[in-house]
Design an enzyme around this catalytic site. Structure first.
Site, short mmCIF file in Angstrom:
data_model
loop_
_atom_site.label_atom_id
_atom_site.label_comp_id
_atom_site.label_asym_id
_atom_site.label_seq_id
_atom_site.Cartn_x
_atom_site.Cartn_y
_atom_site.Cartn_z
N GLY A 13 26.16 46.34 34.81
CA GLY A 13 25.62 47.59 34.26
C GLY A 13 25.19 47.40 32.82
N ASP A 123 33.43 42.26 34.13
CA ASP A 123 34.25 41.43 35.01
C ASP A 123 33.43 40.70 36.07
OD1 ASP A 123 33.78 43.91 36.25
OD2 ASP A 123 35.57 43.74 37.50
N THR A 145 31.19 46.04 28.45
CA THR A 145 31.33 47.07 29.48
C THR A 145 31.84 48.33 28.81
OG1 THR A 145 32.61 47.93 31.35
CG2 THR A 145 33.57 46.06 30.21
N ILE A 146 31.21 49.45 29.16
CA ILE A 146 31.70 50.71 28.58
C ILE A 146 33.09 51.03 29.12
CG2 ILE A 146 29.34 51.57 28.29
CD1 ILE A 146 29.97 53.59 30.57
N ARG A 182 34.70 79.85 30.30
CA ARG A 182 34.76 78.97 31.47
C ARG A 182 35.58 77.71 31.20
NH1 ARG A 182 28.37 79.45 32.82
NH2 ARG A 182 28.52 81.13 34.32
N MET A 189 32.70 57.72 33.25
CA MET A 189 32.73 56.49 34.04
C MET A 189 34.06 55.78 33.77
SD MET A 189 28.97 54.82 33.99
CE MET A 189 27.67 55.39 35.07
N GLY A 190 34.14 54.52 34.16
CA GLY A 190 35.34 53.75 33.85
C GLY A 190 35.93 53.01 35.02
N ARG A 286 33.15 74.96 35.87
CA ARG A 286 31.94 74.16 36.14
C ARG A 286 32.26 72.69 35.93
NH1 ARG A 286 30.30 78.52 37.69
NH2 ARG A 286 28.47 79.65 36.94
N LEU A 293 24.39 58.64 31.15
CA LEU A 293 24.14 59.00 29.74
C LEU A 293 25.05 58.17 28.84
CD1 LEU A 293 24.05 62.90 29.96
CD2 LEU A 293 22.13 61.38 29.41
N GLN A 294 26.24 57.83 29.37
CA GLN A 294 27.21 57.05 28.57
C GLN A 294 26.73 55.63 28.32
OE1 GLN A 294 31.41 58.30 30.32
NE2 GLN A 294 29.76 58.46 31.78
N ARG A 295 25.84 55.16 29.16
CA ARG A 295 25.35 53.79 29.00
C ARG A 295 24.05 53.73 28.22
NH1 ARG A 295 26.43 51.61 34.76
NH2 ARG A 295 24.25 51.04 34.69
O1 F6P Z 1 30.68 49.02 34.85
C1 F6P Z 1 30.23 50.12 34.19
C2 F6P Z 1 29.98 51.29 35.05
O2 F6P Z 1 29.42 52.06 34.09
C3 F6P Z 1 31.15 51.94 35.79
O3 F6P Z 1 31.95 52.71 34.95
C4 F6P Z 1 30.44 52.76 36.83
O4 F6P Z 1 31.27 53.01 37.94
C5 F6P Z 1 29.30 51.89 37.19
O5 F6P Z 1 29.01 51.12 36.05
C6 F6P Z 1 28.07 52.60 37.71
O6 F6P Z 1 27.09 51.65 37.91
P1 F6P Z 1 25.64 51.81 38.53
O7 F6P Z 1 24.70 51.51 37.42
O8 F6P Z 1 25.59 50.79 39.59
O9 F6P Z 1 25.51 53.21 39.02
#
Ligand code: F6P
Length: 371
Positions: A13, A123, A145-146, A182, A189-190, A286, A293-295
């Site tokens: 990722g 990994d 890796t995030i 609300r 993620m994670g 909700r 967005l985190q990446r």
């Molecule tokens: O390895 C990082 C990660 O962001 C995970 O936290 C998440 O499950 C996965 O990638 C999602 O990856 P993809 O880009 O395949 O949707």
């Protein structure tokens, strides 16, 4: 002067911090002053789309093949400002048991005359690097890796930028949550690791944080929420890691099966929890999935600096021929660690010291003895 050729790739990722690392790998390898000191002239080839870029390489028409780009300081000059990876990435494993093409990749490394391969990844990517190291390829790993789930390093590129995204988005949600009284369940993620949810939740002041390392009880979540409302709160923010699961239950997946790295497609637990809370407590709830967005986005200052240090350190290891290692940050210092020793291992939250399993939140006591 002796010549040496290095290949560099980003796998798995994407995240913020990859481009700064690429820039500093190239700049350090091709630094003219260092060249004289080392007595070696390095050349750096950028391999596109992770390990996939090493399939089917023609050593004569490198550029035409589209999988390999020769890099230099001019090409990478501005890269550290940008998110993602200029080389592209993929979740492709040459050792996929369903389609093992590791021999082909090893042959490409040889055909290209690569004296070293620098793999920037998590990994999956670093496990592949380890397996090639066993076959005699000179590899160096850079952790990214995030999820921050790689062992033996206190930092993995992309983590800090992702935390900043969590904080920014939760700040936004707070105003709308408060206006409507609300509850918002925010899914991070994670994978199997709760670092993003825990540190993100601590940084944004979440009311409840649910992590994969501690199975939650939905009754306890409802109890905490009701308690909050009774004490006069207008809204609650609940952070849940995508891999969190209820006691006796299983992880929620977007789709069945695994990718070529053997990873499940997790996602959806936030909405399940939101519905459970609303049904049991009657409080409007909700869910928001922060997802990719985190990446995305530009690397924060820390990821730019760490990308720089890891990139420089990776070339230091190439120069010293300390192959088979991953650069890392440990106890405030940049050092290195054998890839073989982290193979197949994950770094997870230690619930006993880092999590409050009663109130489902960050730890409430930090200094436990007088030292
Ligand atoms: O390895 C990082 C990660 O962001 C995970 O936290 C998440 O499950 C996965 O990638 C999602 O990856 P993809 O880009 O395949 O949707």
């Amino acid at each position: 002067m002796k010549k040496s050729r290095i290949g560099v790739l980003t796998g798995g990722g994407d995240c913020a911090g990859l481009n700064p690392a690429l820039k500093w790998v190239v700049k350090t390898a091709m630094d003219e002053r260092l060249e004289w000191e080392r007595g070696i002239r390095y050349e750096v080839l950028g391999i596109h789309d992770g390990w996939k870029g090493l399939l089917d390489v023609d050593p004569v028409t490198l550029e035409a093949a589209g999988h390999i780009t020769p890099l230099n300081s001019d090409v990478v000059r501005t890269w550290d400002r940008y998110g993602g990876t200029m080389l592209g990435t993929s979740r492709f494993s040459p050792f996929d048991p369903k389609n093992d093409c590791s021999k082909l990749v090893a042959r490409s490394i040889e055909k290209l005359g690569l004296d070293a391969v620098i793999a920037i990844g998590g990994d999956g990517t670093l496990s592949i690097a380890t397996r090639f190291a066993r076959e005699g390829v000179n590899v160096i790993g850079i952790p990214k890796t995030i999820d921050k789930d790689l062992p033996e390093t206190d930092y993995t590129l992309g983590y800090e930028t992702a935390l900043n995204v969590i904080v920014e988005e939760v700040d936004r949600l707070r105003t709308t949550a408060g206006s409507h009284k609300r509850i918002f369940v925010v899914e991070t993620m994670g994978r199997e690791a709760g670092w993003l949810a825990l540190a993100g939740g601590e940084a944004c002041g979440a009311y409840i944080i649910l992590i994969p390392e501690y199975d939650f009880s939905i009754d306890r979540v409802n109890e905490l929420v009701t308690e909050g409302r009774r004490s006069g709160t207008r809204y609650e923010i609940i952070i849940v890691a995508e891999g969190a699961k209820p006691q006796g239950g299983t992880e929620v997946v977007k789709k069945e099966g695994t990718d070529s790295f053997g990873h499940k497609a997790l996602g959806g637990v936030g909405e399940v929890i939101a519905q459970e809370i609303e049904n049991s407590t009657g409080i409007e709830t909700r869910s928001v999935v922060l997802s990719h967005l985190q990446r995305g986005g530009a690397p924060c200052a820390y990821d730019r600096r760490m990308g720089r240090y890891f990139g420089i350190a990776a070339i230091d290891l190439v120069v010293k021929e300390k192959f088979g290692n991953m650069v890392r940050m440990k106890n405030g210092k940049i050092s290195y660690y054998p890839l073989e020793k982290i193979y197949g291992k994950l770094n997870l939250v230690d619930v006993a010291t880092q999590y409050d399993s009663d109130r489902y939140n960050g730890r409430r006591s930090i200094i436990r003895d007088d030292k």
